[in-house]
Design an enzyme around this catalytic site. Structure first.
Site, PDB file in Angstrom:
ATOM      1  N   SER A  58     -14.268   0.282  33.202  1.00  0.00           N
ATOM      2  CA  SER A  58     -14.779  -0.945  34.007  1.00  0.00           C
ATOM      3  C   SER A  58     -14.395  -1.321  35.324  1.00  0.00           C
ATOM      4  CB  SER A  58     -14.102  -2.005  33.148  1.00  0.00           C
ATOM      5  OG  SER A  58     -14.509  -3.420  33.629  1.00  0.00           O
ATOM      6  N   THR A  61     -15.556  -6.266  35.366  1.00  0.00           N
ATOM      7  CA  THR A  61     -14.695  -7.069  34.371  1.00  0.00           C
ATOM      8  C   THR A  61     -13.374  -6.827  34.602  1.00  0.00           C
ATOM      9  OG1 THR A  61     -16.443  -6.514  32.975  1.00  0.00           O
ATOM     10  CG2 THR A  61     -14.722  -7.765  32.083  1.00  0.00           C
ATOM     11  N   ARG A 109     -12.036  -4.723  25.664  1.00  0.00           N
ATOM     12  CA  ARG A 109     -13.428  -4.096  25.790  1.00  0.00           C
ATOM     13  C   ARG A 109     -13.188  -2.944  24.739  1.00  0.00           C
ATOM     14  NH1 ARG A 109     -16.818  -2.377  30.994  1.00  0.00           N
ATOM     15  NH2 ARG A 109     -17.320  -4.493  30.815  1.00  0.00           N
ATOM     16  N   HIS A 136     -21.909  -9.114  25.201  1.00  0.00           N
ATOM     17  CA  HIS A 136     -20.891  -9.112  26.470  1.00  0.00           C
ATOM     18  C   HIS A 136     -21.070 -10.621  27.059  1.00  0.00           C
ATOM     19  CE1 HIS A 136     -19.087  -7.682  30.037  1.00  0.00           C
ATOM     20  NE2 HIS A 136     -20.052  -6.983  30.667  1.00  0.00           N
ATOM     21  N   SER A 253     -26.366   2.967  27.778  1.00  0.00           N
ATOM     22  CA  SER A 253     -25.046   2.285  27.582  1.00  0.00           C
ATOM     23  C   SER A 253     -23.834   3.129  27.584  1.00  0.00           C
ATOM     24  CB  SER A 253     -24.885   1.241  26.597  1.00  0.00           C
ATOM     25  OG  SER A 253     -25.842   0.149  26.974  1.00  0.00           O
ATOM     26  N   MET A 254     -22.660   2.588  27.749  1.00  0.00           N
ATOM     27  CA  MET A 254     -21.510   3.561  27.522  1.00  0.00           C
ATOM     28  C   MET A 254     -21.521   3.985  26.092  1.00  0.00           C
ATOM     29  SD  MET A 254     -18.673   1.813  29.813  1.00  0.00           S
ATOM     30  CE  MET A 254     -19.068  -0.132  29.639  1.00  0.00           C
ATOM     31  N   CYS A 291     -26.487  -6.677  35.430  1.00  0.00           N
ATOM     32  CA  CYS A 291     -25.034  -6.639  34.930  1.00  0.00           C
ATOM     33  C   CYS A 291     -24.349  -5.755  36.008  1.00  0.00           C
ATOM     34  CB  CYS A 291     -24.697  -6.736  33.932  1.00  0.00           C
ATOM     35  SG  CYS A 291     -25.085  -5.139  33.041  1.00  0.00           S
ATOM     36  N   LEU A 292     -24.900  -4.709  36.151  1.00  0.00           N
ATOM     37  CA  LEU A 292     -24.249  -3.560  36.916  1.00  0.00           C
ATOM     38  C   LEU A 292     -23.299  -2.727  36.149  1.00  0.00           C
ATOM     39  CD1 LEU A 292     -23.644  -4.886  40.587  1.00  0.00           C
ATOM     40  CD2 LEU A 292     -25.892  -4.048  39.750  1.00  0.00           C
ATOM     41  N   ARG A 318     -18.701 -13.126  38.130  1.00  0.00           N
ATOM     42  CA  ARG A 318     -17.943 -12.588  37.074  1.00  0.00           C
ATOM     43  C   ARG A 318     -16.700 -13.037  37.180  1.00  0.00           C
ATOM     44  NH1 ARG A 318     -18.878  -8.215  34.365  1.00  0.00           N
ATOM     45  NH2 ARG A 318     -17.722  -9.322  32.663  1.00  0.00           N
TER      46      ARG A 318
END
Ligand code: CP
Ligand code: NVA
Length: 336
Positions: A58, A61, A109, A136, A253-254, A291-292, A318
């Site tokens: 991250s 966040t 997370r 999220h 996505s991760m 969202c990056l 954020r």
């Protein structure tokens, strides 16, 4: 489900329209105080600790949460997956009990969404979902705040920014947002939030990348309640019709890195470009959000670095929205 009367932020599906607006109002006020009025926070979190248990990378966040906690006078404690026993020598249940016996809140997370549910079940302090594979929530608050600044008043140009006339409920309902991308945690989070607030929403996903059925059900019910339009398609051009905002996210996505080649094939035609917006008939002053972190396959440089793009404002927001969540859960102990 809320246990032991401790409020958590697991998904915005759990919050009412007015609770979401309360968070936005608080974020707007905090940003204004800190950036425009030069006021401190009064340090209501002095002596308190917010633990950050992050099992994935991250930038935003983490920086948002750590800097917001410091601004409130508290101490953020970052616990990466390489640092603590969790997942290697210790279960999530035991970890939740131990950390919550010492810290005042946990920002987590996780991989599977069930992990955040387990944390909420066994923690004796508030849990904030910092991203799971299903939702999220803190990102969506930043997106809403950014839309309020773009389509409503902006503190740089409006001297009465904070007045009651400038409630986000006066600007957000009736906007149209178009999602072009994967049926992932970001799309799910928008689906449980935008229709509830009266924001029209259309989502284009490739055939085999549609959002979860239970989330679509929630969205349909909320759209019925608020009277907002909600539609699903596999054609990006159809989705962007009359859009005020076009939004996307990574196609990979991760945790999905091994699917990269297949996904790049399956998402052909889903890149956000000026010509997609023009051909599909987006509103002339449409804005782009993301969202990056961003890869160029889902949006080209022309859009990403254009004045249409509000991605860096969105990233900064954020901080202010996470600050509002921490303030609600750890200081006010309520979203009301
Ligand atoms: N948007 C977002 O959550 O970014 P990070 O993964 O960098 O925190
Ligand atoms: N969908 C992305 C969001 C990253 C902030 C992911 O889960 O990796």
């Amino acid at each position: 489900t809320q246990r032991k009367n401790i409020p958590h932020l697991i998904t915005l599906a759990d919050l009412s329209q007015s609770q979401i607006y309360n968070l936005l109002r608080s974020a707007i006020q905090h940003k204004y105080n800190a950036k425009y009025a030069g006021k401190g926070s009064g340090e209501p979190l002095k002596g308190k600790t917010l633990a950050l248990t992050f099992s994935k990378r991250s930038t935003r966040t983490r920086v948002a949460t750590e800097s917001a906690t410091a601004y409130l006078g508290g101490t953020p404690m970052f616990l990466g997956s390489q640092d603590i026993q969790l997942g290697v020598n210790e279960s999530l249940l035991d970890t939740a009990k131990v950390i919550s016996s010492m810290a005042d809140g946990i920002m987590a997370r996780v991989g599977p969404h069930s992990d955040i549910e387990v944390l909420a079940k066994y923690s004796s302090v508030p849990i904030i979902n910092a991203l799971s594979d299903k939702y999220h929530p803190t990102q969506i608050l930043a997106d809403l705040m950014t839309m309020h600044e773009v389509f409503g008043p902006h503190p740089d140009t409006d001297s009465e920014y904070i007045s009651h006339l400038h409630h986000p409920k006066d600007f957000l309902p009736g906007l149209k947002v178009a999602w072009i991308g994967d049926g992932n945690n970001m799309l799910h989070s928008m689906l449980v939030t935008f229709p509830k607030l009266g924001i029209h929403f259309s989502a284009a996903t490739p055939q085999n990348y549609q959002p979860d059925a239970d989330v679509v059900e929630i969205a349909k019910k909320e759209a019925e309640n608020s009277g907002s339009e909600l539609s699903f398609t596999t054609a990006p051009k159809e989705a962007v019709k009359d859009a005020d905002v076009i939004v996307t996210d990574t196609w990979i996505s991760m945790g999905q890195e091994s699917e990269k080649l297949q996904r790049l094939k399956d998402f052909a035609g889903f890149q956000v470009t000026m010509s997609l917006a023009e051909q599909g008939g987006a509103k002339p002053d449409w804005k782009f959000m993301h969202c990056l972190p961003r890869k160029s396959e889902e949006v080209d440089d022309e859009v990403f670095y254009s004045p249409k793009s509000v991605v860096f404002e969105e990233a900064e927001n954020r901080k202010w929205t996470i600050l509002a969540v921490i303030d609600a859960l750890l200081v006010k102990k309520s979203f009301d």
